[in-house]
Design a protein around this motif. Sequence first.
Motif, PDB file in Angstrom:
ATOM      1  N   GLU A 133      -4.358   1.808 -15.357  1.00 52.90           N
ATOM      2  CA  GLU A 133      -4.925   1.244 -16.602  1.00 52.90           C
ATOM      3  C   GLU A 133      -6.254   1.909 -16.914  1.00 52.90           C
ATOM      4  OE1 GLU A 133      -5.096  -3.038 -16.235  1.00 52.90           O
ATOM      5  OE2 GLU A 133      -2.894  -3.104 -16.223  1.00 52.90           O
ATOM      6  N   ARG A 134      -7.076   2.044 -15.880  1.00 46.34           N
ATOM      7  CA  ARG A 134      -8.388   2.663 -16.087  1.00 46.34           C
ATOM      8  C   ARG A 134      -8.234   4.112 -16.578  1.00 46.34           C
ATOM      9  NH1 ARG A 134     -12.965   2.867 -11.386  1.00 46.34           N
ATOM     10  NH2 ARG A 134     -14.053   4.690 -12.168  1.00 46.34           N
ATOM     11  N   ALA A 135      -7.215   4.809 -16.081  1.00 50.90           N
ATOM     12  CA  ALA A 135      -7.005   6.208 -16.482  1.00 50.90           C
ATOM     13  C   ALA A 135      -6.336   6.304 -17.853  1.00 50.90           C
ATOM     14  CB  ALA A 135      -6.158   6.926 -15.440  1.00 50.90           C
ATOM     15  N   GLY A 136      -5.766   5.204 -18.341  1.00 51.68           N
ATOM     16  CA  GLY A 136      -5.060   5.231 -19.628  1.00 51.68           C
ATOM     17  C   GLY A 136      -3.739   5.980 -19.507  1.00 51.68           C
ATOM     18  N   LEU A 137      -2.810   5.354 -18.793  1.00 51.49           N
ATOM     19  CA  LEU A 137      -1.504   5.984 -18.569  1.00 51.49           C
ATOM     20  C   LEU A 137      -0.812   6.256 -19.898  1.00 51.49           C
ATOM     21  CD1 LEU A 137       0.586   6.805 -16.386  1.00 51.49           C
ATOM     22  CD2 LEU A 137       1.465   4.453 -16.506  1.00 51.49           C
ATOM     23  N   ALA A 138      -0.336   7.496 -20.073  1.00 49.98           N
ATOM     24  CA  ALA A 138       0.343   7.857 -21.331  1.00 49.98           C
ATOM     25  C   ALA A 138       1.621   7.043 -21.492  1.00 49.98           C
ATOM     26  CB  ALA A 138       0.660   9.352 -21.324  1.00 49.98           C
ATOM     27  N   GLU A 139       1.937   6.716 -22.747  1.00 49.72           N
ATOM     28  CA  GLU A 139       3.141   5.928 -23.056  1.00 49.72           C
ATOM     29  C   GLU A 139       4.398   6.565 -22.480  1.00 49.72           C
ATOM     30  OE1 GLU A 139       3.453   3.304 -26.023  1.00 49.72           O
ATOM     31  OE2 GLU A 139       1.678   2.905 -24.788  1.00 49.72           O
ATOM     32  N   ASP A 140       4.437   7.904 -22.546  1.00 49.01           N
ATOM     33  CA  ASP A 140       5.668   8.597 -22.152  1.00 49.01           C
ATOM     34  C   ASP A 140       5.657   9.076 -20.696  1.00 49.01           C
ATOM     35  OD1 ASP A 140       3.702  10.407 -22.628  1.00 49.01           O
ATOM     36  OD2 ASP A 140       4.960  11.842 -23.714  1.00 49.01           O
ATOM     37  N   ALA A 141       4.696   8.637 -19.899  1.00 48.44           N
ATOM     38  CA  ALA A 141       4.727   8.991 -18.464  1.00 48.44           C
ATOM     39  C   ALA A 141       5.893   8.240 -17.826  1.00 48.44           C
ATOM     40  CB  ALA A 141       3.413   8.598 -17.795  1.00 48.44           C
ATOM     41  N   CYS A 142       6.728   8.937 -17.052  1.00 51.70           N
ATOM     42  CA  CYS A 142       7.913   8.261 -16.499  1.00 51.70           C
ATOM     43  C   CYS A 142       7.826   8.029 -14.995  1.00 51.70           C
ATOM     44  CB  CYS A 142       9.187   9.022 -16.850  1.00 51.70           C
ATOM     45  SG  CYS A 142       9.277  10.642 -16.102  1.00 51.70           S
ATOM     46  N   GLU A 143       6.984   8.806 -14.312  1.00 55.59           N
ATOM     47  CA  GLU A 143       6.865   8.642 -12.855  1.00 55.59           C
ATOM     48  C   GLU A 143       5.424   8.897 -12.429  1.00 55.59           C
ATOM     49  OE1 GLU A 143       9.605  11.236 -10.796  1.00 55.59           O
ATOM     50  OE2 GLU A 143      11.348  10.329 -11.754  1.00 55.59           O
ATOM     51  N   ILE A 144       5.112   8.398 -11.246  1.00 55.45           N
ATOM     52  CA  ILE A 144       3.768   8.602 -10.685  1.00 55.45           C
ATOM     53  C   ILE A 144       3.951   9.317  -9.342  1.00 55.45           C
ATOM     54  CG2 ILE A 144       1.624   7.487  -9.952  1.00 55.45           C
ATOM     55  CD1 ILE A 144       2.355   6.934 -12.929  1.00 55.45           C
ATOM     56  N   VAL A 145       3.411  10.519  -9.243  1.00 56.19           N
ATOM     57  CA  VAL A 145       3.557  11.306  -8.015  1.00 56.19           C
ATOM     58  C   VAL A 145       2.361  11.022  -7.099  1.00 56.19           C
ATOM     59  CG1 VAL A 145       3.863  13.603  -7.024  1.00 56.19           C
ATOM     60  CG2 VAL A 145       4.738  13.109  -9.331  1.00 56.19           C
ATOM     61  N   LEU A 146       2.661  10.534  -5.904  1.00 52.99           N
ATOM     62  CA  LEU A 146       1.632  10.216  -4.911  1.00 52.99           C
ATOM     63  C   LEU A 146       1.634  11.338  -3.889  1.00 52.99           C
ATOM     64  CD1 LEU A 146       2.780   6.511  -4.405  1.00 52.99           C
ATOM     65  CD2 LEU A 146       0.903   7.316  -5.877  1.00 52.99           C
ATOM     66  N   GLU A 147       0.473  11.932  -3.635  1.00 52.60           N
ATOM     67  CA  GLU A 147       0.427  13.086  -2.737  1.00 52.60           C
ATOM     68  C   GLU A 147      -0.542  12.848  -1.587  1.00 52.60           C
ATOM     69  OE1 GLU A 147      -0.575  16.698  -4.770  1.00 52.60           O
ATOM     70  OE2 GLU A 147      -0.355  17.923  -2.961  1.00 52.60           O
ATOM     71  N   GLY A 148      -0.118  13.240  -0.389  1.00 55.99           N
ATOM     72  CA  GLY A 148      -0.948  13.081   0.798  1.00 55.99           C
ATOM     73  C   GLY A 148      -1.642  14.381   1.166  1.00 55.99           C
ATOM     74  N   ALA A 149      -2.578  14.293   2.111  1.00 56.67           N
ATOM     75  CA  ALA A 149      -3.365  15.470   2.505  1.00 56.67           C
ATOM     76  C   ALA A 149      -2.652  16.308   3.558  1.00 56.67           C
ATOM     77  CB  ALA A 149      -4.718  15.020   3.046  1.00 56.67           C
TER      78      ALA A 149
END
Length: 374
Positions: A133-149
């Motif tokens: 929410e803080r980043a303002g997720l785009a309406e058309d974003a379909c997935e969230i990629v989580l990446e580790g170190a």
Amino acid sequence: MDGSRKRHGDTTNQFLSAGLVIRQKEPKNLEAPFDQIVSYLTPSQLFYIRSHFPIPALDRASYQLRIDGAVRQPFALSYDELRSMPSESRVATLECAGNSRVFLVPQVQGAQWELGAVSNAEWTGVPLRALLERAGLAEDACEIVLEGADRGIPKEEPMPPGPISYAWSVPRAKAVQPEVLIAYQMNGRDLPQDHGFPVRAIVPGHYGMASVKWLTSIHAVREPFRGYWNTSDYAYWAWMDGKPVRSALGEMQIKSEIARPRVYETLAPNQIYRVCGAAWAGETDVTQIAVSTDGGRTWTAAEFLDPVRRHAWRRWRFDWLTPKEPGQYTLLARATDADGVIQPDAHDQNYGTYVINHLLPIEVFVGDPGGPQP
Ligand code: MTE
């Protein structure tokens, strides 16, 4: 888990000395001693560890978490900034999608997990959706990629051309649910290094591969992410219009496991033995549990020890009057969820070497423990 009455008294010392079971030394893959876990929350030192690459050492002081991609205001957070945000604590069971692989016949490739690539803990952190929410997720974003170190070259074919990081993409619909946490505590303490220090994702209800450890990047995408882990390793054959389609694993499937007795344990005849275990499901609740002591011919309802709590396991028990007749007996546990879905009798081949949630036979002997086995 609560053991038989006879054993119950003398297990205290075992609990103190109980350790994880090694499946692979490096990278670190260790299994929880499922038969020795007595408590609802798995103590952090007994929680299973599943790592694909050597464990990265991240420094809290210089830690940064980036949130970018299909968002209006990309930003980065320090560890202290994350900790100063409103937080939540949630209990969630993590199960590795390859848990119980050793039960597959014929034997398949991969770590030979028995019953302990599953554990239950309380996680504390910031809901992922607050960051999105803080980043303002785009309406058309379909997935969230989580990446580790952590980085390396995976062992399973088809191997990528060079080192890659561990990254998992979560569908938007799940990522914005309140239970998905960017966590920094496990069971009330800072995350241990093996479990993702300083920050990891917790995606309750999904197999463990989604709960990315040593999290450094949250990247929103407009097209389905086709990375190695989502398409090659933790994927299965879904069917679409009669054709098999490679799809990423997601929700955990209903499952129960017997913690005690252990495989090939010898039990005294004509005595009450307290059979016990745990059951869990993905995005629904486990509502029934039954036990068979005759290889699945007859079933009796067992008793739950824990209330229904979405995304967390329920321990259960069943007092079995062991037969007078010495011999080998096959125990099974079978869970049913709130939608009436029952654990399957056999492994679904579409899942390959994953999602081993069929009825797992625990063979035991009834007779004199010192005497010859029948
Ligand atoms: N995250 C990173 N960065 N690297 C990994 O290898 N393994 C995943 C997931 N998160 C992994 C990861 C898998 S397959 C599982 S089952 C869980 O972490 C296990 O979490 P745990 O080690 O805390 O039990």
